[in-house]
Enzyme design. Structure first.
Site, PDB file in Angstrom:
ATOM      1  N   GLU A 213      -8.554   7.727   7.965  1.00 19.91           N
ATOM      2  CA  GLU A 213      -8.884   6.454   7.318  1.00 19.91           C
ATOM      3  C   GLU A 213      -9.437   5.430   8.307  1.00 19.91           C
ATOM      4  OE1 GLU A 213      -5.576   4.982   5.043  1.00 19.91           O
ATOM      5  OE2 GLU A 213      -5.675   6.630   3.596  1.00 19.91           O
TER       6      GLU A 213
ATOM      7  N   ARG B 273      -5.678   3.585  10.920  1.00 21.69           N
ATOM      8  CA  ARG B 273      -6.996   3.028  10.583  1.00 21.69           C
ATOM      9  C   ARG B 273      -7.806   2.576  11.791  1.00 21.69           C
ATOM     10  NH1 ARG B 273      -3.461   1.267   6.481  1.00 21.69           N
ATOM     11  NH2 ARG B 273      -3.644   2.797   4.808  1.00 21.69           N
TER      12      ARG B 273
ATOM     13  N   THR C  32       0.317   1.456   9.868  1.00 16.54           N
ATOM     14  CA  THR C  32      -0.892   2.247   9.631  1.00 16.54           C
ATOM     15  C   THR C  32      -2.162   1.490   9.988  1.00 16.54           C
ATOM     16  OG1 THR C  32      -0.922   1.521   7.317  1.00 16.54           O
ATOM     17  CG2 THR C  32       0.155   3.620   7.787  1.00 16.54           C
TER      18      THR C  32
ATOM     19  N   GLY D 182       5.974  -0.543   4.112  1.00 23.06           N
ATOM     20  CA  GLY D 182       7.329  -0.163   3.740  1.00 23.06           C
ATOM     21  C   GLY D 182       7.936  -0.905   2.575  1.00 23.06           C
ATOM     22  N   ALA D 183       7.121  -1.627   1.782  1.00 21.87           N
ATOM     23  CA  ALA D 183       7.686  -2.393   0.667  1.00 21.87           C
ATOM     24  C   ALA D 183       8.427  -1.510  -0.320  1.00 21.87           C
ATOM     25  CB  ALA D 183       6.588  -3.176  -0.053  1.00 21.87           C
TER      26      ALA D 183
ATOM     27  N   ASN E 196       3.329  -6.082  -2.253  1.00 26.01           N
ATOM     28  CA  ASN E 196       4.125  -6.286  -3.462  1.00 26.01           C
ATOM     29  C   ASN E 196       5.579  -6.619  -3.146  1.00 26.01           C
ATOM     30  OD1 ASN E 196       3.955  -3.221  -2.783  1.00 26.01           O
ATOM     31  ND2 ASN E 196       5.889  -3.445  -3.867  1.00 26.01           N
TER      32      ASN E 196
ATOM     33  N   ASP F 108       3.161  -3.707  -9.105  1.00 23.26           N
ATOM     34  CA  ASP F 108       2.828  -3.171  -7.781  1.00 23.26           C
ATOM     35  C   ASP F 108       1.408  -3.571  -7.382  1.00 23.26           C
ATOM     36  OD1 ASP F 108       3.039  -1.790  -5.372  1.00 23.26           O
ATOM     37  OD2 ASP F 108       2.594   0.156  -6.247  1.00 23.26           O
TER      38      ASP F 108
ATOM     39  N   ASN G  88      -7.869  -0.753  -3.527  1.00 26.16           N
ATOM     40  CA  ASN G  88      -6.735  -0.516  -2.658  1.00 26.16           C
ATOM     41  C   ASN G  88      -7.108  -0.991  -1.252  1.00 26.16           C
ATOM     42  OD1 ASN G  88      -4.504   1.283  -1.211  1.00 26.16           O
ATOM     43  ND2 ASN G  88      -4.008   1.217  -3.391  1.00 26.16           N
TER      44      ASN G  88
END
Length: 589
Positions: A100, A155, A199, A215-216, A285, A328, A424
């Protein structure tokens, strides 16, 4: 994390880098470039042939003025060279890693990462790619992969001085010597013992490496942190969920002490406004994702754009898109900084399907417009407040469109866009001449089954979501152009699959890739497709462009990973045939 585990990691990474340095002794010496400074980062656009910032510039435009490749000759674009990378190994809940990242290029030297955070230095001179070194950080795959909600991803890197700065999924910030590939130092920034992972690529501002966290879905309390690259120590850490007595804490109501597990992750690289010394960053979120009755109140600063003082980390202003979010609908997307009509704007394409513009000097709402074809969770955004029309500040639990809202009364809810969002993490791009903003769109709906949460459900390193999605609907995609002068959709190019990789803009072209394997170029004004190449692998990364030896190239990483082929594949069944891989493609005329 235990002390012995840290020691083992540092020893392993340093040993591998030392082996890489030994291998380099047989290679010809490379010319010194003087290192990356704050002045160079501020003027990154002036280095036309280089790409030394994650988003090309601090404003996040992902726009290059290079025009050797243009709409008159792009049909002749061909593969110049390829290079196979690693990092497809699985770990934790994941069968494989993906790609990514955005390649960084400085004076012909390219730096890319694989999903596990290995850094590769590639000499692009001479019309081919030669691997000079690889730094393998020996990421703890099982430990980190078990709490990576959405794939084995990394990324990209940042540059500072003679260092290549990168993150690992298991929460480390690593500084690697640019010439030798040796690890100079590393420190633990996030804690996967709590479900935290990293990430995103670092953002470097005035010698500080800015890190976000994922990690939400595991009930973390989100943050943004700054590490001084000279002292190797943390300078500030700002939590996106306020603590007791801090502004915004009153928006977490009820008896569950919900703020301690409030989510608000920050896993996409932000932007920076040097005129006001302000970092602009999106937040994720609230947790649990789909049980908003567990956490009454607006749940600040989740689903928000945050402006932070770059020196101190103090929050200057915020704008929240979806208060008490039951869908979300992260707002983690990058905020592009644009100047239009005499106003200084921050623009963000939200997962709730709407594109927003706010005044970046104070967070005041300016406009919003839907960029997806179908929105069912709300009848629209109030042009006076910037909040959904159904938002009621006197209610602690929002229902928006009740028929499309997961709740105890509506246990199976269908809503559009789906929880993967209308957009996203894949980055947008902006053409400052046309004032067109290009969004990689997921045209989607999905179904969520609600589950009521209690404090007993909150356990370290376990999902804390309040339900889960299924995908009975076909999902497609589009490239959608927004005219930032008007805040209206200027064009839409439909695609068979959702766009999961991101955008690149040049003076008269727009480039992107899609998970079916195609890389394409479109006319920047009309969005007509002018060129396409089938890579044979799924594209999950954004394209970029650079020059070396006076010639323009376009580069993109190919290797489908991320969340799609685990959580959403049933909505795109043809992608089940896409094989895993890890390849760098470089194109030229």
């Amino acid at each position: 994390m235990t002390q012995s585990r840290t020691a083992r990691r540092i020893l392993a990474a340093t040993s591998l880098a030392a082996l890489a340095a030994g291998a380099l002794s047989a290679l010809p010496a490379l010319a010194a470039d003087g290192g990356v400074t704050q002045e160079r980062l501020l003027n990154a656009d002036k280095e036309e042939g280089n790409w030394i910032q994650h988003h090309k510039n601090y404003a996040g435009h992902r726009y290059s003025t290079l025009n050797q490749i243009n709409k008159g000759n792009v049909k002749n674009l061909k593969v110049a060279w390829t290079l196979a990378l690693g990092g497809i190994e699985g770990g934790g809940i994941w069968s494989h890693g993906g790609l990514e990242g955005t390649p960084i290029v400085e004076n012909g030297m390219m730096y890319v990462t694989d999903g596990w955070g290995s850094v590769y230095k590639i000499d692009t001179r001479g019309g081919e790619g030669k691997l000079l070194w690889k730094m393998d950080p020996k990421t703890d795959r099982e430990w980190a992969g078990a709490v990576a909600c959405c794939g084995v991803n990394n990324r990209g890197v940042a540059l500072w001085g003679d260092l290549v700065v990168s993150h690992t999924l298991d929460g480390r910030l690593i500084a690697t010597n640019k010439e030798t590939g040796q690890v100079a130092w590393q420190r633990q920034v996030a804690d996967p013992d709590k479900g935290e992972t990293i990430t995103g690529a670092p953002l470097i501002v005035k010698g500080l490496a800015i890190s976000g966290v994922g990690g939400a879905e595991y009930g973390i309390r989100g943050w943004i942190a700054a590490t001084d690259l000279k002292t190797e120590k943390e300078t500030w850490r700002t939590h996106t969920i306020p603590g007791k007595g801090e502004p915004g804490y009153e928006t977490w109501k009820g008896n569950n002490n919900a703020a301690v597990s409030g989510g608000g992750s920050t896993w996409v690289t932000g932007t920076y406004d040097p005129d006001t010394d302000t970092i602009v960053w999106g937040t994720g979120n609230p947790g649990p994702d789909w049980d908003n009755a567990y956490r009454p109140g607006d749940n600040l600063y989740t689903d928000s754009t945050l402006a932070l003082d770059a020196t101190t980390g103090k929050i200057k202003w915020h704008f929240q898109h979806t208060p008490n979010d039951p869908y979300d609908y992260d707002s983690v997307s990058e905020n592009l900084l644009v100047d239009v009509g005499g106003r200084k704007l921050a623009i963000e394409a939200d997962r709730n399907g709407h594109a927003y513009a706010v005044d970046r000097t104070n967070g005041q709402f300016v406009w919003a417009t839907p960029f997806v074809k179908k929105v069912t969770w709300t009848k629209g955004i109030n042009p006076d407040t910037g909040k959904p029309f159904e938002y009621d500040p006197n209610k602690d639990v929002q229902r928006y469109n009740p028929a499309a809202t997961p709740s105890a009364e509506n246990k199976n809810a269908d809503f559009c866009p789906g929880n993967m969002g209308g957009k996203n993490w894949p980055p947008t791009a902006y053409n400052p001449n046309l004032q067109y903003w290009y969004i990689p769109v997921i045209e989607s709906c999905n179904r969520v089954t609600h589950e009521a949460m209690t404090q007993a459900n909150l356990k370290p390193r376990e999902f804390f979501t309040g339900g889960g999605p299924t995908n009975p609907f076909r999902i497609t995609g589009s490239v959608t152009a927004i005219d930032v002068k008007t805040g209206k959709v200027a064009g839409k190019h439909e695609t068979q699959f959702p766009l999961l990789g991101g955008m690149l803009a040049t003076p008269d072209l727009v480039f992107t890739g899609e998970p079916g394997g195609g890389v394409m170029a479109m006319d920047a004004k009309s969005l007509e497709k002018l060129w396409e190449f089938r890579t044979g692998g799924g594209v999950n990364a954004p394209p970029m462009t650079f020059t070396v030896d006076g010639k323009q190239y376009m580069a993109i990483l190919v290797g489908l990973g991320g969340a799609w082929d685990k959580w959403f594949i049933d909505s795109t069944p043809e992608l089940k045939n896409i094989q895993t891989g890890s390849m760098l493609y470089v194109f030229a005329l």
